[in-house]
Design an enzyme around this catalytic site. Sequence first.
Site, PDB file in Angstrom:
ATOM      1  N   ASP A 135       0.790  -1.247   0.000  1.00 54.84           N
ATOM      2  CA  ASP A 135       0.000   0.000   0.000  1.00 54.84           C
ATOM      3  C   ASP A 135       0.816   1.288   0.000  1.00 54.84           C
ATOM      4  O   ASP A 135       0.262   2.350  -0.164  1.00 54.84           O
ATOM      5  CB  ASP A 135      -0.883   0.089   1.268  1.00 54.84           C
ATOM      6  CG  ASP A 135      -2.263  -0.428   1.013  1.00 54.84           C
ATOM      7  OD1 ASP A 135      -2.508  -0.882  -0.102  1.00 54.84           O
ATOM      8  OD2 ASP A 135      -3.091  -0.365   1.929  1.00 54.84           O
ATOM      9  N   CYS A 217     -17.349   8.422  -2.833  1.00 56.57           N
ATOM     10  CA  CYS A 217     -17.259   7.038  -2.361  1.00 56.57           C
ATOM     11  C   CYS A 217     -17.235   6.958  -0.825  1.00 56.57           C
ATOM     12  O   CYS A 217     -16.468   7.652  -0.159  1.00 56.57           O
ATOM     13  CB  CYS A 217     -16.011   6.397  -2.954  1.00 56.57           C
ATOM     14  SG  CYS A 217     -15.689   4.757  -2.309  1.00 56.57           S
TER      15      CYS A 217
HETATM   16 FE1  SF4 Z   1     -18.031   0.938  -4.093  1.00 55.55          FE
HETATM   17 FE2  SF4 Z   1     -19.810   2.908  -4.110  1.00 55.55          FE
HETATM   18 FE3  SF4 Z   1     -19.227   1.650  -1.846  1.00 55.55          FE
HETATM   19 FE4  SF4 Z   1     -17.451   3.298  -2.952  1.00 55.55          FE
HETATM   20  S1  SF4 Z   1     -19.495   3.850  -2.139  1.00 55.55           S
HETATM   21  S2  SF4 Z   1     -17.014   1.282  -2.124  1.00 55.55           S
HETATM   22  S3  SF4 Z   1     -17.812   2.923  -5.099  1.00 55.55           S
HETATM   23  S4  SF4 Z   1     -20.223   0.781  -3.623  1.00 55.55           S
END
Ligand code: SF4
Length: 377
Positions: A135, A217
């Site tokens: 990472d 996200c």
């Molecule tokens: Fe995946 Fe959307 Fe969750 Fe981000 S918010 S981890 S893009 S499902």
Amino acid sequence: MALRLSDVKRKARDLGFNLCGITPARPSPTLAAYLRWIERGMQGAMGYMARPDRVKRRQDLREIMPGAKTLILVGLDYYARYAAEETLHDPSRGRIAAYAWGLDYHRVLKLRLETFAEWLAETSGGAPAQKVYVDTGAILERSHAQQAGLGFIGKNTMLIHPRQGSYFFLGEILTSLEFDDYDSPHRESMCGTCTRCLAACPTDAFPEPFVLDARRCISYHTIENQGWIDRELRPDFGNWIFGCDICMDVCPFQRFAEETDEVAFLPLDLDRVAPRLTDILMSNEASFRAMFRRTPVERVRRERIVRNACIAAGNWRNEQAIPHLIQLLYDASALVRGHAAWALWRTMALDSSKLLSDLHRREDDARVRGEVEALLG
Ligand code: SF4
Ligand code: SF4
């Protein structure tokens, strides 16, 4: 002694790695896409992703290590089936992404990769230059892993092994050793017409297939974002407090994932998987550390996890959280006070007006005052 690919792979297996692929240290084929991604600012506050020196390193692995000839990538499964699935969706609990249920993977992988690198140096009989990363390197590892044959990159931007899914950690050794032979790249994509991950994302974080806008996200916000989380996004976070697995869980290739053999990645108890929100809301620094000791959550620290728990509490909207949220209006962190105010508003609506007006009156921090004004306004 000339090292053969098969010897290296056998050693990787002996060290417990589930996947191993070897590729020449060439520029990544997804470099242009990465440059477009940072041009669009989709890395959010992850400034290190766009720092010119780091961009240069991602463009050419020899910028990281002059004389680099080979990149060896390994994968280690972490998938652990959690028996009580309904607990994960219990809104009174804060959900943690599966990769963080066990001990911090950085230590587990790094130690093993260092042993691997030592073996490479001894067996090759030379003194190769080598660097080991988990990472931490400025390396587009998923795309190099695809080049090393470990899998394809899905529309959810994850590396997917067609028979193991994507619940594995990646680590790599950059070395000056050269091999006669290398692994062939994996097929570019096996998604076909599937769009499950794009449709399932609760915050619409994919503006198009294969492109993830980190600014939308949940995983980015709950782990990487050190500041305020957009009010508009918070209701879609559900009960996630650290990461999000949705776009991996819905992937049809996930059905092939097998439970990890690594005891280190299995959750010690329910609190490592989905702790009670009230326990987090009332945590102090010491109890927080005790709760998440030696797990990846510990790295993010109390302030941000309590902020995330306030968002989850605002989505739970249950009176059990109210006394804890009121207490958090007096927290030392403005970030926590502001998010606690939002959660109270979501839980009590107009009944929280007096509490929020009082907070506004005594508050020094402009962001907290702004939050309260937006709520009451
Ligand atoms: Fe995946 Fe959307 Fe969750 Fe981000 S918010 S981890 S893009 S499902
Ligand atoms: Fe590809 Fe479908 Fe998996 Fe998304 S859910 S990564 S589109 S196979």
